[in-house]
Structures are given as C-alpha cells and as structure tokens.
Design a protein around this motif. Structure first.
Motif, short mmCIF file in Angstrom:
data_model
loop_
_atom_site.label_atom_id
_atom_site.label_comp_id
_atom_site.label_asym_id
_atom_site.label_seq_id
_atom_site.Cartn_x
_atom_site.Cartn_y
_atom_site.Cartn_z
N VAL A 70 0.83 -1.21 0.00
CA VAL A 70 0.00 0.00 0.00
C VAL A 70 0.87 1.26 0.00
CG1 VAL A 70 -1.63 1.36 1.39
CG2 VAL A 70 -2.02 -1.07 1.05
N ALA A 71 1.93 1.27 0.81
CA ALA A 71 2.83 2.42 0.86
C ALA A 71 3.46 2.68 -0.51
CB ALA A 71 3.91 2.19 1.90
N GLU A 72 3.84 1.62 -1.19
CA GLU A 72 4.47 1.75 -2.51
C GLU A 72 3.48 2.23 -3.56
OE1 GLU A 72 6.30 -1.03 -6.07
OE2 GLU A 72 6.06 -1.93 -4.08
N LYS A 73 2.33 1.55 -3.64
CA LYS A 73 1.34 1.87 -4.68
C LYS A 73 0.72 3.25 -4.48
CE LYS A 73 1.69 -2.16 -6.68
NZ LYS A 73 2.30 -2.29 -8.02
N ALA A 74 0.36 3.58 -3.24
CA ALA A 74 -0.24 4.89 -2.96
C ALA A 74 0.79 6.01 -3.15
CB ALA A 74 -0.80 4.93 -1.55
N GLY A 75 2.05 5.71 -2.78
CA GLY A 75 3.12 6.70 -2.94
C GLY A 75 3.37 7.03 -4.40
N GLU A 76 3.24 6.04 -5.28
CA GLU A 76 3.47 6.25 -6.71
C GLU A 76 2.49 7.26 -7.32
OE1 GLU A 76 3.27 2.40 -8.48
OE2 GLU A 76 5.29 1.80 -7.80
N ILE A 77 1.26 7.29 -6.80
CA ILE A 77 0.25 8.21 -7.34
C ILE A 77 0.04 9.42 -6.43
CG2 ILE A 77 -0.98 6.50 -8.72
CD1 ILE A 77 -2.96 6.18 -6.40
N ASN A 78 0.96 9.58 -5.47
CA ASN A 78 0.94 10.73 -4.55
C ASN A 78 -0.37 10.84 -3.77
OD1 ASN A 78 2.18 12.97 -3.38
ND2 ASN A 78 1.23 14.38 -4.85
N MET A 79 -0.84 9.72 -3.23
CA MET A 79 -2.05 9.70 -2.41
C MET A 79 -1.69 9.37 -0.96
SD MET A 79 -4.86 10.48 -3.96
CE MET A 79 -5.28 10.90 -5.65
N PRO A 80 -2.40 9.91 0.01
CA PRO A 80 -2.09 9.65 1.43
C PRO A 80 -2.42 8.21 1.81
CG PRO A 80 -4.14 10.88 1.24
CD PRO A 80 -3.56 10.82 -0.14
N TYR A 81 -1.72 7.71 2.82
CA TYR A 81 -1.98 6.33 3.26
C TYR A 81 -1.64 6.18 4.74
CZ TYR A 81 3.08 6.04 2.47
OH TYR A 81 4.44 6.27 2.49
N ILE A 82 -2.31 5.21 5.37
CA ILE A 82 -2.05 4.87 6.77
C ILE A 82 -1.64 3.40 6.80
CG2 ILE A 82 -3.06 4.54 9.06
CD1 ILE A 82 -2.83 7.46 8.46
N THR A 83 -0.41 3.13 7.22
CA THR A 83 0.06 1.74 7.29
C THR A 83 0.49 1.36 8.71
OG1 THR A 83 2.25 2.47 6.58
CG2 THR A 83 0.78 1.60 4.88
N GLU A 84 0.50 2.35 9.59
CA GLU A 84 0.77 2.05 11.01
C GLU A 84 -0.57 2.02 11.74
OE1 GLU A 84 3.72 1.19 12.11
OE2 GLU A 84 4.60 1.55 10.14
N ARG A 85 -0.57 2.14 13.03
CA ARG A 85 -1.82 2.14 13.80
C ARG A 85 -2.73 3.28 13.34
NH1 ARG A 85 -3.88 4.82 18.02
NH2 ARG A 85 -2.05 6.16 18.11
N TRP A 86 -4.03 2.96 13.18
CA TRP A 86 -5.00 4.00 12.79
C TRP A 86 -5.17 4.98 13.95
CZ3 TRP A 86 -7.67 5.85 8.68
CH2 TRP A 86 -8.75 6.69 8.95
N PRO A 87 -4.85 6.27 13.75
CA PRO A 87 -5.00 7.23 14.84
C PRO A 87 -6.48 7.54 15.08
CG PRO A 87 -4.16 8.31 12.85
CD PRO A 87 -4.32 6.87 12.53
N GLY A 88 -6.98 7.23 16.25
CA GLY A 88 -8.40 7.47 16.56
C GLY A 88 -8.78 8.91 16.31
N GLY A 89 -9.90 9.12 15.61
CA GLY A 89 -10.33 10.48 15.30
C GLY A 89 -9.65 11.05 14.07
#
Length: 274
Positions: A79-98
């Motif tokens: 996800v980090a690689e694919k989303a990074g290629e199209i310059n889109m934000p991503y969360i791959t660590e713990r989901w921050p509540g809120g």
C-alpha cells in the motif's frame, strides 16, 4: 486497465476463509466450497474492480484525495508503494483514533511536525538544551511514523480504500459517520454491507493484495491524468484569449473611422441648407 480473470486466479484472489468463519452476507460473491474453504467468484471480482476503478478515477479527476488504509503486515509495504506512486495519502501504522472525525486535531499534529522542521532549518533547534533536543527528535519521529504520509492532506479525503475491513473497523465507522465513500477488499469473513464499493477478494495473501492495488491505483492515475489534461487545456485557452482580443481590436477601430468619414459630408450639407 482491464483485469483478466486468469490473472486474478494466478494471484490467488479467489481463496476465501474457512467455511465456518464466513459471513452469510458474502454469499452472492462465493462461487463454491472446496476442502472447507470458500472460493470467491472471480468474474464478479473483475466486474467490481472495473466498477470501483471508474468511481475512483472520477474522484481523482475532481481533485480530491483518496486515503489508503492497511495496517496488516502483508499489506503495509504494498500500500505504501502503490499509494506513494500516485501521490495519495496512506495509513500503514496504527490507525489514529479520530483521524477523520477529529481531523482538526490531526492537522494540528501535522503542523507541529512542520514547526519542528522549521526550527531545524532556522537554527532555533540548536538553542535548546541537549535533553530538549532529544525530546523534540523523539516527538518528530513518532509523528512522522504515524502521520508522515498524510502531511499533504489539508482536508478530509474524497474516499477511503481499505484492505481488510474487519481489522480497520474503526476507520470504517469514522468514514460512515462522515458519509465518505468506502472502497474495500472484502474477504468471505467480512460484512460487505459496510462498504459502498465491494471488491470480493483474498485480503490475506500479498500477491492478491498487490494485484488488486495495482488495478485500483492505475484507475486513480488515469483520473489524475485526465485532471492534468483539463488544467492544461484551460490554461492554454486563457493564454489564447488575450491574443485573440488584440488581433480583433484594430479591425473595430478601422470600421469606426469609415463611419466618421461618411457621416461628415452629411452634417456639412445640413449646415448649408440652414
């Protein structure tokens, strides 16, 4: 990019969970049962990929961001690689509540990260004591790990793409509260009713995740290319407009001069009659 059923089969997208762990709401997407495991109907998966891809392309073309969420080990790097290629934000660590429902607070944390970077650039950082510098560095590293990939996201995303909706249930609930469209890979042990655009697929195997993400991000990149082309066309049209006005201006002046010359004798004749 049309996805072939054969490609999905080779990537193991069709393997579901054990039959005893299945969610009955996934029945429309199950093809059969084999050795105690549900097999996903790949023809439906291919159709759903096309449907989701078309919708994501429209969102990308409108200029809104798509937030990719996947915190499970086998999906993080993909996800980090694919989303990074199209310059889109991503969360791959713990989901921050809120993250979505309390977005203002999250933005403050991102601004704090930017403030620390400015401190290091202008030399303010070096005026702090050794202990304070260590604390600031630790805070910066923590913020980078959790929020680094969303530092450019200045407003709520236009959509959410999730890998494994059971694991990311908090993200799903937050998106539902804010009516943010949810796109997701949904395995046979999950409830597809929680998602707006369901892609029935094996969400545990890295090959399967890679195949689906490749197709999805390609669709997003097409939407971005469309937006870029529209911007360029608009910019060229604006540049051409002043040139057209300048070329048209002398013609109008020439017409006015002719009219004045013709009208002058008429006024003279009227004066003689009087």
């Amino acid at each position: 990019m049309a996805v072939e059923v054969k490609e999905l089969l080779e990537a193991g997208v069709h393997f579901g969970h054990l039959t005893r762990k299945w969610n009955p709401n996934m029945a429309p997407y199950v093809y059969m049962e084999r050795n105690g495991i549900h097999i996903i109907n790949l023809y439906k998966t291919a159709a759903k990929i096309d449907e989701a891809g078309a919708a994501l392309a429209k969102i990308a073309a409108s200029g809104r961001k798509i937030l990719f969420v996947a915190t499970k080990k086998q999906a993080k790097d993909i996800v980090a690689e694919k989303a990074g290629e199209i310059n889109m934000p991503y969360i791959t660590e713990r989901w921050p509540g809120g993250m979505l429902t309390n977005f203002v607070t999250i933005r403050k944390a991102v601004k704090k990260m930017a403030f620390i970077d400015r401190m290091k650039k202008d030399g303010t950082f070096m005026t702090l004591s050794k202990k304070e510098r260590l604390q600031v560095d630790r805070l910066r590293a923590k913020l980078e790990k959790n929020l680094g990939s969303i530092s450019d996201m200045t407003r709520l995303p236009g959509a959410l793409f999730v890998v494994d909706i059971k694991r990311e249930h908090i993200a799903i609930k937050e998106a539902q509260k804010l009516n943010i469209p949810i796109f997701a890979m949904v395995d046979t042990n999950s409830d597809p009713r929680q998602v707006d655009y369901v892609i029935p697929a094996n969400d545990d195997a890295s090959k399967s995740i890679d195949k689906i993400l490749t197709a999805v991000t390609f669709a997003v990149s097409e939407g971005l290319a469309e937006r870029k082309a529209e911007k360029e066309a608009t910019a060229s049209a604006k540049e051409a407009a002043p040139k057209a006005k300048k070329e048209a201006a002398p013609k109008v002046e020439a017409k006015e001069e002719v009219v004045v010359e013709k009208a002058a004798p008429a006024k003279k004749a009227t004066a003689e009659e009087e």
